[in-house]
Design an enzyme around this catalytic site. Sequence first.
Site, PDB file in Angstrom:
ATOM      1  N   ASP A   1       1.087   4.931  -0.222  1.00 45.81           N
ATOM      2  CA  ASP A   1       0.387   6.214  -0.125  1.00 45.81           C
ATOM      3  C   ASP A   1       0.999   7.233  -1.073  1.00 45.81           C
ATOM      4  O   ASP A   1       2.214   7.432  -1.090  1.00 45.81           O
ATOM      5  CB  ASP A   1       0.470   6.763   1.304  1.00 45.81           C
ATOM      6  CG  ASP A   1      -0.399   5.987   2.273  1.00 45.81           C
ATOM      7  OD1 ASP A   1      -1.607   5.889   2.023  1.00 45.81           O
ATOM      8  OD2 ASP A   1       0.142   5.483   3.276  1.00 45.81           O
TER       9      ASP A   1
ATOM     10  N   ASP B   1      -7.684   1.457   2.617  1.00 46.83           N
ATOM     11  CA  ASP B   1      -7.192   2.430   3.590  1.00 46.83           C
ATOM     12  C   ASP B   1      -8.013   3.712   3.721  1.00 46.83           C
ATOM     13  O   ASP B   1      -7.783   4.470   4.652  1.00 46.83           O
ATOM     14  CB  ASP B   1      -5.734   2.790   3.291  1.00 46.83           C
ATOM     15  CG  ASP B   1      -5.001   3.309   4.527  1.00 46.83           C
ATOM     16  OD1 ASP B   1      -5.355   2.914   5.655  1.00 46.83           O
ATOM     17  OD2 ASP B   1      -4.072   4.127   4.376  1.00 46.83           O
TER      18      ASP B   1
ATOM     19  N   HIS C   1       0.859  -1.179   0.000  1.00 49.79           N
ATOM     20  CA  HIS C   1       0.000   0.000   0.000  1.00 49.79           C
ATOM     21  C   HIS C   1       0.894   1.228   0.000  1.00 49.79           C
ATOM     22  O   HIS C   1       1.482   1.582   1.021  1.00 49.79           O
ATOM     23  CB  HIS C   1      -0.928   0.009   1.210  1.00 49.79           C
ATOM     24  CG  HIS C   1      -1.738   1.268   1.303  1.00 49.79           C
ATOM     25  ND1 HIS C   1      -2.518   1.717   0.271  1.00 49.79           N
ATOM     26  CD2 HIS C   1      -1.871   2.192   2.293  1.00 49.79           C
ATOM     27  CE1 HIS C   1      -3.103   2.845   0.611  1.00 49.79           C
ATOM     28  NE2 HIS C   1      -2.722   3.163   1.832  1.00 49.79           N
TER      29      HIS C   1
END
Length: 420
Positions: free
Chosen positions: A43, A155, A41
Amino acid sequence: MMIFRFIFCALATSFFISGQVVGSQGPESNEIEVFVIPHTHDDVGWLLTVDQYYTQQVQFILDSCIQQLLDNPDRKFTYVETGYFERWWHQISEVKKQQVRQLVANGQLEFNVGGITMNDEATTTYYEEINQMTTGALFLQDNVGANPLSVWHIDPFGHSAVTASLWAQAGFNGFVLNRIPADLKAYKIANKQLEFVWRPSKSLGAQSDIWIHVLDSHYSSPSQCAFNNNDGWNGIYIQDDPTLFGMNIDSIANDFINMVYQRSSWYVHNLLLIPFGDDFAHREAFNSFINMDKLINWVNANQTAGVKVRYAHLSDYVNAVNALNLTWPVFSGDFFPYADTPEAFWSGYYTSRPLLKRYVRTSDGLLAAAEQLNVLSRDRNGLNRTALDASLTVMRQATSVATHHDAVTGTEKQAVAADY
């Protein structure tokens, strides 16, 4: 080819109704099949800026993971943030590009969602979500030959019925989400309701249905197989060579199997999705995959445990579960406000950093106007169409990045907000 056809719809209210798909109640075998989904993941800005994250972490994640897929055809990897992937794509050789296309073609590399980023679902607009999805998806289709099938949206701070309706109309076959209120997740675990059909639009009804899987324990690797956290000093390192000291494969595998038994009891079938990754995971993917290879091989060779493990993509899991033809509860509504504990509601970001939110809205308004003028001027001679399209592409990408769930929300550090 996936066609993004979006219809504006109203938010639904929250309630459950009986499922509409009737079939068997699960597999006849008691064997648990584990789908290990390697992922990261990444960001698009948060504690560091977009450029800093790419330079210091993301490029190494992509380099490392792609090489590991090339080294072993049994391995798989899932990626989401097309904004980062596009940067990496422009830096690699033509030989490597062709290798990536082949990994997509043979099913080792899969893209989920396909947008520039994993957008927020509370403070974005229809237009902003459509723009960031379309910009990323077109790049993947035109350059890599990839058409995302499923949604890995794990998320954002709560999940919107509007977004779910958009995903359904885009043709996705499944939607994995994560951050729902903690008490609701506990209830779903206790009642085996982590999987269901979401009917987010009252006006569209069943046409907006999309199958949902709620992650039972966040998107991080379980502690029993968090090889992606190995740093050379700390972590889990499997020693399966009997000629060496410190043989530990039996104990690690037994802990893993016990975790599988526990998590499997939270579902109505014997298929289990296990995330293998975390924030910016697999910078040293050879470490991650070599240890996971050993674990998978040991478990599959010792079938007395009744567990079978394999690398998988989200689409593999979605297809396997849907093939069971089960009856699912149908949910209407959304998952706001998000609360990670019973007293901690994540609602401040609806209004935090108001100047940034205004800047994003203003920028998207200018982009919308430019897009319309671009269409209206198509039949005019003398325009430098290549330069115009290039300028619009830059604007599309910039506004897409701003939809990230740590950008427009205001949850990033001040320096990162300034960079946006």
